[in-house]
Design a protein around this motif. Structure first.
Motif, mmCIF file in Angstrom:
data_model
loop_
_atom_site.group_PDB
_atom_site.id
_atom_site.type_symbol
_atom_site.label_atom_id
_atom_site.label_comp_id
_atom_site.label_asym_id
_atom_site.label_seq_id
_atom_site.Cartn_x
_atom_site.Cartn_y
_atom_site.Cartn_z
ATOM 1 N N TRP A 1 0.828 -1.216 0.000
ATOM 2 C CA TRP A 1 0.000 0.000 0.000
ATOM 3 C C TRP A 1 0.857 1.258 0.000
ATOM 4 O O TRP A 1 0.610 2.185 -0.771
ATOM 5 C CB TRP A 1 -0.919 -0.029 1.210
ATOM 6 C CG TRP A 1 -1.982 1.028 1.252
ATOM 7 C CD1 TRP A 1 -1.991 2.176 1.989
ATOM 8 C CD2 TRP A 1 -3.236 1.010 0.552
ATOM 9 N NE1 TRP A 1 -3.155 2.872 1.804
ATOM 10 C CE2 TRP A 1 -3.943 2.178 0.919
ATOM 11 C CE3 TRP A 1 -3.832 0.130 -0.346
ATOM 12 C CZ2 TRP A 1 -5.207 2.491 0.424
ATOM 13 C CZ3 TRP A 1 -5.100 0.434 -0.840
ATOM 14 C CH2 TRP A 1 -5.759 1.592 -0.465
ATOM 15 N N ILE A 2 1.870 1.274 0.847
ATOM 16 C CA ILE A 2 2.747 2.447 0.928
ATOM 17 C C ILE A 2 3.547 2.602 -0.362
ATOM 18 O O ILE A 2 3.706 3.715 -0.878
ATOM 19 C CB ILE A 2 3.716 2.323 2.119
ATOM 20 C CG1 ILE A 2 2.942 2.253 3.440
ATOM 21 C CG2 ILE A 2 4.707 3.494 2.134
ATOM 22 C CD1 ILE A 2 2.115 3.470 3.756
ATOM 23 N N PHE B 1 4.329 6.852 -1.068
ATOM 24 C CA PHE B 1 3.533 7.844 -0.319
ATOM 25 C C PHE B 1 3.975 9.277 -0.601
ATOM 26 O O PHE B 1 3.734 10.185 0.203
ATOM 27 C CB PHE B 1 3.568 7.562 1.176
ATOM 28 C CG PHE B 1 2.238 7.104 1.728
ATOM 29 C CD1 PHE B 1 1.434 6.230 1.005
ATOM 30 C CD2 PHE B 1 1.781 7.537 2.954
ATOM 31 C CE1 PHE B 1 0.209 5.805 1.503
ATOM 32 C CE2 PHE B 1 0.554 7.123 3.466
ATOM 33 C CZ PHE B 1 -0.241 6.246 2.735
ATOM 34 N N MET C 1 -4.888 5.826 5.248
ATOM 35 C CA MET C 1 -4.721 4.783 6.253
ATOM 36 C C MET C 1 -6.027 4.045 6.519
ATOM 37 O O MET C 1 -6.039 2.831 6.743
ATOM 38 C CB MET C 1 -4.189 5.400 7.553
ATOM 39 C CG MET C 1 -2.722 5.794 7.489
ATOM 40 S SD MET C 1 -1.614 4.359 7.277
ATOM 41 C CE MET C 1 -1.350 4.400 5.494
#
Length: 439
Positions: free
Chosen positions: A90-91, A116, A138
């Motif tokens: 995800w990051i 990110f 998040m």
């Protein structure tokens, strides 16, 4: 005895490479304090984010209690590891795939927020204007974490752990991310069609449930599938409690603020889950089956699944209808599945896949603009057909997309590294054969 563990250097080097990339990409914010936020909304969304995360350990207990004692640790770890693997993806680029600049309404540009970059000082997301963009990111991560974890119940007790890790990575990239982008991004094709999914009925539960069905078919029956004795019913009860508790963050949090809509979503979630649990055990009792703790827990989860897409779009009385209808349909599908040759070990498809489908259809029936202004065309119940039609088309399209991609990804994974443990490892139990541990 277990076979010796082979060295796996390539995945290690990938992680090392990612660490090196992170070292040279600090992604420093430049104007993080430029925007004004609502403190109450921020506090609620921080809380909701934590609530959704606790659902994954809850799922671990829910599934862990259902399997044989020799597979409890492995089954629970399959849920826990998603919190680590998906967070890293995800990051790096996963958030970009879902919420980055749209590429044809199907997927986001992976470079939009690579590592990110630009997230900490980005303007708020249009659908969540009163909270930091990073908090929105998040919160959405927790949905991405639990989705592949849901699939594990379908191939519990017979999948190699390292192969499972590869599969969930591929699942996230090729199924979850495109479906989430298409449904929740303003430029997504399903979003533009008018498909409503308040908190993940299509994105989370249909994607997991249909992939679970494909997995169960592909891996075929376990060698001991007819000898199923749950390890701990008390674990199932504990897991259900954690899921139920966390689901209020899942659904009410999807209002993205401490608002009346969040309260509505909390109320519909409460009503649907209660109605489903009651209907499930009463339906069993009406057919001469004893009301069980396992049945009650499954009923609760089915109700929670079914109300998820509708939570912020329907009235509270209609949420009772959604929960009750989903409970009966799922119960009948579970009975059918047990008589078939499909070894969906923990009935992920009848519970999550079918529950998500029922919820999606009934959202198209009961949604109304008086509950949420985002509803541009009211549901079929109110005499309008546009929303219902969009949901039927969206359901059919999503079903085909998920099933086809799931079978392809299972085959690709199996070619790279065999998915299924051998007969000896399955007999020994995955706790020992895959992890060298036992209860």
């Amino acid at each position: 005895m277990s076979t010796a563990q082979k060295k796996s250097l390539f995945p290690f080097f990938i992680m090392v490479a990612l660490v090196v990339i992170a070292f040279f990409n600090p992604s420093l914010p430049t104007n993080a304090n430029e925007y004004e936020y609502n403190g109450a909304d921020v506090a609620w969304m921080l809380t909701s984010t934590a609530l959704v995360l606790i659902m994954t350990p809850g799922l671990a207990y829910f599934y862990g209690g259902m399997v044989k004692k020799k597979n409890v640790i492995s089954t629970m770890l399959q849920s826990f590891i998603c919190m680590a693997v998906v967070a890293v993806i995800w990051i790096a680029f996963g958030f970009s795939l879902v919420f980055g600049d749209s590429v044809g309404g199907i997927i986001g540009n992976p470079m939009s927020f690579f590592m990110f970059d630009g997230v900490l000082d980005h303007e708020p997301w249009a659908g969540a204007p009163t909270i930091p963009f990073a908090l929105f990111a998040m919160y959405q991560l927790k949905f991405a974490i639990i989705t592949p974890a849901l699939i594990t119940g379908a191939f519990a007790e017979r999948i190699r752990f390292t192969s499972y890790i590869l599969f969930i990575c591929l699942f996230f990239i090729f199924i979850y991310a495109p479906l989430a982008h298409a449904t929740w991004h303003p430029d997504g094709i399903l979003f533009k069609m008018g498909v409503l999914d308040f908190a993940g009925g299509t994105v989370v539960h249909m994607s997991a449930g249909l992939t679970a069905l494909a997995s169960a078919i592909y891996l075929k029956q376990g060698n001991e599938c007819k000898e199923h004795t749950p390890a701990r019913i008390t674990y199932v009860l504990l897991g259900t409690g954690l899921l139920w508790f966390g689901w209020f963050g899942f659904n009410a949090g999807s209002a993205f603020g401490a608002s009346a809509l969040a309260a509505t979503a909390m109320a519909t979630t409460t009503a649907a889950s209660g109605a489903a649990a009651v209907m499930y055990i009463l339906f069993d009792a009406a057919r001469g089956t004893k009301p069980s703790a396992m049945g009650t827990c499954i009923g609760v989860v089915v109700g929670l699944v079914a109300i998820t897409p509708a939570a912020g779009f329907v009235t509270v009385p209609h949420s009772i209808v959604i929960g009750a209808v989903a409970a009966i349909i799922s119960r009948l599908l579970i009975e059918w599945r047990t008589k078939s040759n499909i070894d969906d070990t923990l009935d992920v498809f009848p519970s999550h896949g079918v529950g998500g489908m029922v919820g999606m259809i009934l959202t198209g029936v009961f949604a109304h603009s008086a509950i949420n202004g985002a509803v541009e065309t009211n549901g079929l119940y109110y005499g309008e057909t546009g929303l219902f039609t969009a949901h039927i088309i969206g359901l059919l399209g999503a079903t085909v997309f998920i099933l086809v991609l799931a079978f392809v990804l299972l085959k690709v994974t199996d070619i790279i590294t065999p998915l299924r443990v051998n007969a000896q490892e399955e007999l020994e139990g995955l706790d020992l054969s895959q992890h060298g541990e036992k209860l």
